[in-house]
Design an enzyme around this catalytic site. Structure first.
Site, PDB file in Angstrom:
ATOM      1  CG  HIS A  72      35.357 -64.764   0.018  1.00 52.63           C
ATOM      2  ND1 HIS A  72      37.086 -64.942   0.100  1.00 52.63           N
ATOM      3  CD2 HIS A  72      35.349 -66.105  -0.592  1.00 52.63           C
ATOM      4  CE1 HIS A  72      37.411 -65.858  -0.581  1.00 52.63           C
ATOM      5  NE2 HIS A  72      36.629 -66.421  -1.006  1.00 52.63           N
ATOM      6  CE1 TYR A 200      44.290 -57.510   1.417  1.00 57.96           C
ATOM      7  CE2 TYR A 200      42.359 -59.179   2.486  1.00 57.96           C
ATOM      8  CZ  TYR A 200      43.024 -58.103   1.293  1.00 57.96           C
ATOM      9  OH  TYR A 200      42.076 -57.823   0.533  1.00 57.96           O
ATOM     10  N   PRO A 292      45.982 -51.583  -4.127  1.00 58.10           N
ATOM     11  CG  PRO A 292      47.179 -53.377  -5.385  1.00 58.10           C
ATOM     12  CD  PRO A 292      47.116 -52.029  -4.851  1.00 58.10           C
ATOM     13  CE  LYS A 296      36.691 -50.635  -0.037  1.00 52.31           C
ATOM     14  NZ  LYS A 296      35.834 -52.035   0.089  1.00 52.31           N
ATOM     15  CE1 TYR A 384      39.456 -56.613   2.155  1.00 51.29           C
ATOM     16  CE2 TYR A 384      37.490 -57.605   1.510  1.00 51.29           C
ATOM     17  CZ  TYR A 384      38.956 -57.406   1.334  1.00 51.29           C
ATOM     18  OH  TYR A 384      39.568 -58.439   0.633  1.00 51.29           O
TER      19      TYR A 384
HETATM   20  C1  FAD Z   1      48.260 -54.363 -12.599  1.00 52.43           C
HETATM   21  C2  FAD Z   1      46.810 -54.031 -11.882  1.00 52.43           C
HETATM   22  C3  FAD Z   1      46.495 -54.939 -10.915  1.00 52.43           C
HETATM   23  C4  FAD Z   1      45.372 -54.731 -10.184  1.00 52.43           C
HETATM   24  N1  FAD Z   1      44.879 -55.202  -9.050  1.00 52.43           N
HETATM   25  C5  FAD Z   1      43.569 -55.033  -8.577  1.00 52.43           C
HETATM   26  C6  FAD Z   1      43.277 -55.598  -7.346  1.00 52.43           C
HETATM   27  O1  FAD Z   1      43.598 -56.643  -7.256  1.00 52.43           O
HETATM   28  N2  FAD Z   1      42.064 -55.163  -6.863  1.00 52.43           N
HETATM   29  C7  FAD Z   1      41.290 -54.162  -7.088  1.00 52.43           C
HETATM   30  O2  FAD Z   1      40.287 -53.982  -6.479  1.00 52.43           O
HETATM   31  N3  FAD Z   1      41.932 -53.249  -8.090  1.00 52.43           N
HETATM   32  C8  FAD Z   1      43.041 -53.911  -8.799  1.00 52.43           C
HETATM   33  N4  FAD Z   1      43.333 -52.875  -9.985  1.00 52.43           N
HETATM   34  C9  FAD Z   1      42.497 -51.883 -10.223  1.00 52.43           C
HETATM   35  C10 FAD Z   1      41.406 -52.284 -11.120  1.00 52.43           C
HETATM   36  O3  FAD Z   1      41.883 -53.075 -11.978  1.00 52.43           O
HETATM   37  C11 FAD Z   1      40.738 -50.928 -11.833  1.00 52.43           C
HETATM   38  O4  FAD Z   1      40.447 -50.016 -10.846  1.00 52.43           O
HETATM   39  C12 FAD Z   1      39.846 -51.029 -12.875  1.00 52.43           C
HETATM   40  O5  FAD Z   1      40.547 -51.624 -14.112  1.00 52.43           O
HETATM   41  C13 FAD Z   1      39.445 -49.955 -13.424  1.00 52.43           C
HETATM   42  O6  FAD Z   1      38.549 -49.892 -14.374  1.00 52.43           O
HETATM   43  P1  FAD Z   1      38.343 -48.836 -15.511  1.00 52.43           P
HETATM   44  O7  FAD Z   1      37.349 -49.361 -16.461  1.00 52.43           O
HETATM   45  O8  FAD Z   1      38.211 -47.635 -14.858  1.00 52.43           O
HETATM   46  O9  FAD Z   1      39.774 -48.743 -16.057  1.00 52.43           O
HETATM   47  P2  FAD Z   1      40.749 -49.812 -17.102  1.00 52.43           P
HETATM   48  O10 FAD Z   1      40.442 -51.311 -16.751  1.00 52.43           O
HETATM   49  O11 FAD Z   1      42.221 -49.204 -17.031  1.00 52.43           O
HETATM   50  O12 FAD Z   1      40.077 -49.625 -18.266  1.00 52.43           O
HETATM   51  C14 FAD Z   1      40.322 -48.475 -19.273  1.00 52.43           C
HETATM   52  C15 FAD Z   1      40.099 -48.979 -20.850  1.00 52.43           C
HETATM   53  O13 FAD Z   1      40.356 -47.589 -21.239  1.00 52.43           O
HETATM   54  C16 FAD Z   1      41.258 -47.901 -22.771  1.00 52.43           C
HETATM   55  N5  FAD Z   1      41.933 -46.574 -22.962  1.00 52.43           N
HETATM   56  C17 FAD Z   1      43.064 -45.984 -22.451  1.00 52.43           C
HETATM   57  N6  FAD Z   1      43.251 -44.803 -23.272  1.00 52.43           N
HETATM   58  C18 FAD Z   1      42.542 -44.959 -24.403  1.00 52.43           C
HETATM   59  C19 FAD Z   1      42.125 -44.098 -25.565  1.00 52.43           C
HETATM   60  N7  FAD Z   1      43.079 -42.988 -25.544  1.00 52.43           N
HETATM   61  N8  FAD Z   1      41.344 -44.209 -26.133  1.00 52.43           N
HETATM   62  C20 FAD Z   1      40.397 -45.357 -25.932  1.00 52.43           C
HETATM   63  N9  FAD Z   1      40.558 -46.282 -24.997  1.00 52.43           N
HETATM   64  C21 FAD Z   1      41.572 -45.818 -24.127  1.00 52.43           C
HETATM   65  C22 FAD Z   1      42.100 -48.946 -22.248  1.00 52.43           C
HETATM   66  O14 FAD Z   1      42.836 -49.964 -23.008  1.00 52.43           O
HETATM   67  C23 FAD Z   1      41.382 -49.855 -21.070  1.00 52.43           C
HETATM   68  O15 FAD Z   1      40.645 -50.686 -21.878  1.00 52.43           O
HETATM   69  C24 FAD Z   1      44.534 -53.301 -10.486  1.00 52.43           C
HETATM   70  C25 FAD Z   1      44.999 -52.499 -11.679  1.00 52.43           C
HETATM   71  C26 FAD Z   1      46.247 -52.664 -12.330  1.00 52.43           C
HETATM   72  C27 FAD Z   1      46.584 -51.890 -13.306  1.00 52.43           C
END
Ligand code: FAD
Length: 389
Positions: A72, A200, A292, A296, A384
């Site tokens: 994009h 947006y 969101p 980021k 961005y």
């Molecule tokens: C509903 C939603 C919509 C979103 N939309 C956007 C968006 O449009 N744009 C954007 O940039 N970001 C978005 N985000 C944020 C983005 O998805 C997250 O920043 C990203 O998933 C972060 O990745 P992570 O691996 O750090 O955490 P997570 O994706 O949360 O992964 C953490 C993992 O740890 C596991 N876990 C948790 N506790 C334990 C434990 N005690 N033991 C073992 N495993 C465990 C969980 O099951 C999970 O699989 C959104 C988040 C949510 C919740």
């Protein structure tokens, strides 16, 4: 069991960190609470900064992303019917990539399987022991059996509700939080996007976002009160409200259809400091959450992974812990700037219940300034597409 780094959480940050460490000869074991199917069923982020794309390339997981991702060159901010084009490429010579978080996660699982990395699903009662010592270990219940894994370091990649952050004593942790008084109701539909680029939308009825995952998969959001529920909204009601918030020229090109997913995400800004404690390091949503609006969340998880993999590889392979010691400071310097940007975008584009008469005027003035000033648009574009690591 014994390994170099125990990674708690098999989401995008845990998998990407593991993949990059494995490529440098560092051994990892990933502990994930949920099943793989559950992790892959979560519909979340979709816009990747180019720094994230480059990191996925370094990890060797960019083949499908290059083929199926959609670069994009810009996005639109709409103020009622006025469309303000933010020309990322013209203003910064960079672009972003639309490719779903679910697809990134799928590619990482496939790469980790090829690498033969142990990814243990369904683990319960994960406890991080002795992170302040030189010999930390993690205990958990695996298939009903108490299990111990000795390691040199622990990476807490377990999201906002995980155990890693809470392992750091409250006396050490400082938390900064802003909870916004609304959420985003999102739907996914197998329809072509309303526009080639994200829109947006700011309107007197509240915020809306027209986004996409690919040519036949669109993601739309509308701002709703926190008390709302997805089941309160039929698809027809959703589309009707979305149209009221979109600029007229884009409503003409909007293709509606049945939703295949519908959910509400609350909006929150959150940071915990420091992001390390002894040999435990927090990564991604375990340490910070952004609304969101600036796209980021996933990208910040990727920059954390970048800083941590540099530190861990230097410490484990070269015996130099300088970068690992600096991990929290390096990561937080970038995180706070992304926090500021996401907060600014959220404030500029949403209606706040109970706000004074001054606030809408500020939003209008900010959008008008963006429409007229190239340097204001360049500043937005730089943030961005992602600040440098
Ligand atoms: C509903 C939603 C919509 C979103 N939309 C956007 C968006 O449009 N744009 C954007 O940039 N970001 C978005 N985000 C944020 C983005 O998805 C997250 O920043 C990203 O998933 C972060 O990745 P992570 O691996 O750090 O955490 P997570 O994706 O949360 O992964 C953490 C993992 O740890 C596991 N876990 C948790 N506790 C334990 C434990 N005690 N033991 C073992 N495993 C465990 C969980 O099951 C999970 O699989 C959104 C988040 C949510 C919740």
């Amino acid at each position: 069991m014994k390994t170099d780094v125990v990674i708690i959480g098999g989401g995008p940050s845990g998998l990407l960190l593991s993949q990059l460490l494995n490529k440098a000869g560092v051994e990892t074991i990933i502990l994930e609470r949920s099943s793989r199917e559950h992790v892959l069923s979560r519909i979340r982020a979709g816009v990747l900064e180019w720094g994230t794309v480059d990191l996925l390339q370094e990890a060797g997981v960019d083949e499908r992303l290059r083929r199926e991702g959609i670069p994009h060159d810009g996005c639109y901010l709409a103020d009622e019917d006025q469309m303000i084009h933010i020309d990322f490429h013209g203003l910064t010579n960079k672009r972003s990539m639309v490719y779903g978080q679910t697809e990134v996660t799928k590619d990482l699982y496939a790469a980790q399987d090829r690498q033969g990395t142990p990814i243990l699903h369904g683990v319960e009662d994960v406890v991080i022991n002795d992170p302040k010592s030189d010999a930390p270990y993690v205990t958990c219940i695996l298939d009903g059996t108490p299990t111990r894994i000795d390691c040199r370091y622990v990476a807490g990649c377990d999201g906002f509700h995980g155990v890693s952050r809470k392992t750091i004593p409250e006396t050490v942790r400082e938390e900064f939080e802003r909870v916004y008084p609304f959420g985003w109701l999102g739907i996914l539909s197998e329809t072509p996007p309303a526009n080639d680029e994200l829109i947006y939308c700011h309107s007197d009825r509240g915020f809306a976002l027209c986004s996409m995952r690919n040519e036949n998969l669109s993601r739309y959001y509308i701002q709703v009160p926190l008390t709302d529920k997805p089941e309160n909204w039929s698809d027809d009601e959703f589309w009707a409200e979305l149209k009221r918030r979109m600029p007229a020229q884009s409503v003409e090109t909007l293709v509606t259809g049945p939703s295949i997913e519908k959910s509400i995400a609350p909006l929150r800004s959150f940071v915990t400091e420091p992001m390390s404690w002894g040999r435990l390091f927090l990564v991604g949503d375990a340490a910070h959450i952004v609304p969101p609006t600036g796209a980021k969340g996933l990208n910040l998880a990727a920059s954390d992974v970048f800083y941590l993999k540099e530190g861990l590889i230097d410490a484990i392979v070269n015996g130099d812990s300088t970068k690992l010691d600096a991990y929290s400071d390096r990561a937080l310097a970038r995180i706070w700037k992304a926090m500021r940007f996401s907060w600014e975008m959220t404030t500029m584009l949403h209606q706040f219940d109970g706000e004074d008469s001054f606030a809408p005027q500020m939003r209008k003035a900010t959008l008008d300034h963006l429409a007229r000033s190239e340097s204001a648009r360049r500043d937005l574009a730089e943030n961005y597409i992602g600040l440098p690591y």
